[in-house]
Design a protein around this motif. Structure first.
Motif, PDB file in Angstrom:
ATOM      1  N   VAL A  55       0.802  -1.210   0.099  1.00  0.00           N
ATOM      2  CA  VAL A  55       0.010   0.003  -0.096  1.00  0.00           C
ATOM      3  C   VAL A  55       0.802   1.398  -0.147  1.00  0.00           C
ATOM      4  N   ARG A  56       2.098   1.298   0.865  1.00  0.00           N
ATOM      5  CA  ARG A  56       2.914   2.673   0.735  1.00  0.00           C
ATOM      6  C   ARG A  56       3.404   2.655  -0.667  1.00  0.00           C
ATOM      7  N   GLU A  57       3.738   1.583  -1.487  1.00  0.00           N
ATOM      8  CA  GLU A  57       4.184   1.680  -2.612  1.00  0.00           C
ATOM      9  C   GLU A  57       3.052   1.914  -3.736  1.00  0.00           C
ATOM     10  N   GLY A  58       1.852   2.264  -3.350  1.00  0.00           N
ATOM     11  CA  GLY A  58       0.840   2.846  -4.180  1.00  0.00           C
ATOM     12  C   GLY A  58      -0.015   1.729  -4.793  1.00  0.00           C
ATOM     13  N   ALA A  59      -0.023   0.506  -4.317  1.00  0.00           N
ATOM     14  CA  ALA A  59      -0.941  -0.647  -4.733  1.00  0.00           C
ATOM     15  C   ALA A  59      -2.104  -0.344  -4.777  1.00  0.00           C
ATOM     16  N   ASP A  60      -3.133  -0.483  -5.710  1.00  0.00           N
ATOM     17  CA  ASP A  60      -4.690  -0.429  -5.667  1.00  0.00           C
ATOM     18  C   ASP A  60      -5.279  -1.886  -5.491  1.00  0.00           C
ATOM     19  N   LEU A  61      -4.610  -2.624  -6.159  1.00  0.00           N
ATOM     20  CA  LEU A  61      -5.024  -4.046  -6.178  1.00  0.00           C
ATOM     21  C   LEU A  61      -4.037  -5.033  -5.705  1.00  0.00           C
TER      22      LEU A  61
END
Length: 296
Positions: A55-61
């Protein structure tokens, strides 16, 4: 132009399904993904940290590869976030996937992740951890905690039955349960179970009225003691509604407090935890979004 979602995989590398993780990577890339975050862990306990990193790395899925233990750890980390969870049921026990209609078919599970529906689910929170399927103390937790890992790999759910038979004579513990601030049960109990879905360990439909998006947790207590009473109880669960057993009581609640006169182990989504004398649980409505098949 719409920005494509960023995809992450959090995988238990010791679990298998279809052509394995190599096939999973290929299927995801075939969907046009060229910026894939990939995390593998040797045990589910390490998954929570990787899910948060995704999530910190920007994952949406976030694809979660493994069984209910992996899913529980990842959902505990992702609860309340905007990330969507795609379950790939590669574990021995895949109760959440089966309750949601996600098959043990790798291409189909990936197709659901990209092209299926999105469903907002409740989670339970017990003693500081989220769970998606169930939590239990007493007989249920003893059965899960001592199921030999190698035996589970060889015979699957039968491992739980085998170890469960060893604990039938363990006896009951004086138990007090408060639901939504009111005393609901006070007596000897052999098992306390909280459910977010209907089908639990061993494929038993314990909570007929449970739905993972209704804003409630189901609460069950079993007073069965000994092989004969447990056989009658399990038989009623399999052939009829659980609450019709004389040894079962069921209600629903938003907040639950359990006090036990002796320390007993408890479990979350099939993962055993250290013994305790107190359980404090509540429902967390609309806590997580999961990919599910499109309804007919």
């Amino acid at each position: 132009m719409t920005t494509p979602p960023r995809i992450a995989v959090v995988a238990h590398r010791k679990k298998s399904l279809g052509g394995g993780l190599d096939e999973l990577r290929r299927l995801i890339i075939d969907e046009g993904v060229d910026d894939l975050l990939w995390y593998e862990v040797p045990k589910s306990k390490k998954a929570r940290k990787k899910a948060r990193k995704a999530v910190r790395e920007g994952a949406d899925l976030v694809f979660v590869w493994g069984g209910d233990g992996m899913v529980q750890r990842c959902m505990d980390a992702l609860a309340g976030s905007d990330a969507v969870v795609a379950i790939i049921p590669a574990g021995t026990a895949n109760l959440l996937a089966s309750n949601l209609g996600i098959p043990r078919d790798l291409p189909e599970a990936v197709r659901i992740a990209f092209h299926g529906a999105r469903r907002r689910l409740d989670l339970g929170r017990l003693n500081g951890e989220h769970f998606a399927v169930m939590a239990g103390a007493g007989f249920d937790a003893e059965m899960i905690g001592e199921a030999d890992r190698d035996l589970k790999d060889r015979v699957g759910r039968l491992a739980y039955v085998w170890t469960g038979l060893r604990h039938i004579k363990d006896g009951s513990v004086r138990t007090t349960i408060h639901v939504d601030g009111q005393k609901w049960f006070d007596g000897d109990a052999s098992c306390v179970l909280l459910g977010n879905v209907s089908t639990i360990t061993g494929g038993i439909r314990a909570f007929d009225d449970a739905r993972p998006d209704d804003g409630w947790l189901q609460v069950g207590v079993t007073t069965a003691d000994g092989a004969l009473q447990w056989a009658r109880t399990l038989g009623r669960m399999i052939t009829s509604r659980s609450e019709r057993s004389p040894f079962v009581r069921i209600t629903r609640a938003k907040k639950i407090k359990v006090r036990l006169d002796a320390s007993v182990p408890y479990e979350l989504d099939g993962g055993d935890r250290e013994p305790t004398r107190r359980l404090k649980a509540r429902v967390v409505p609309d806590a997580i979004t999961v990919c599910v098949p499109v309804s007919d």
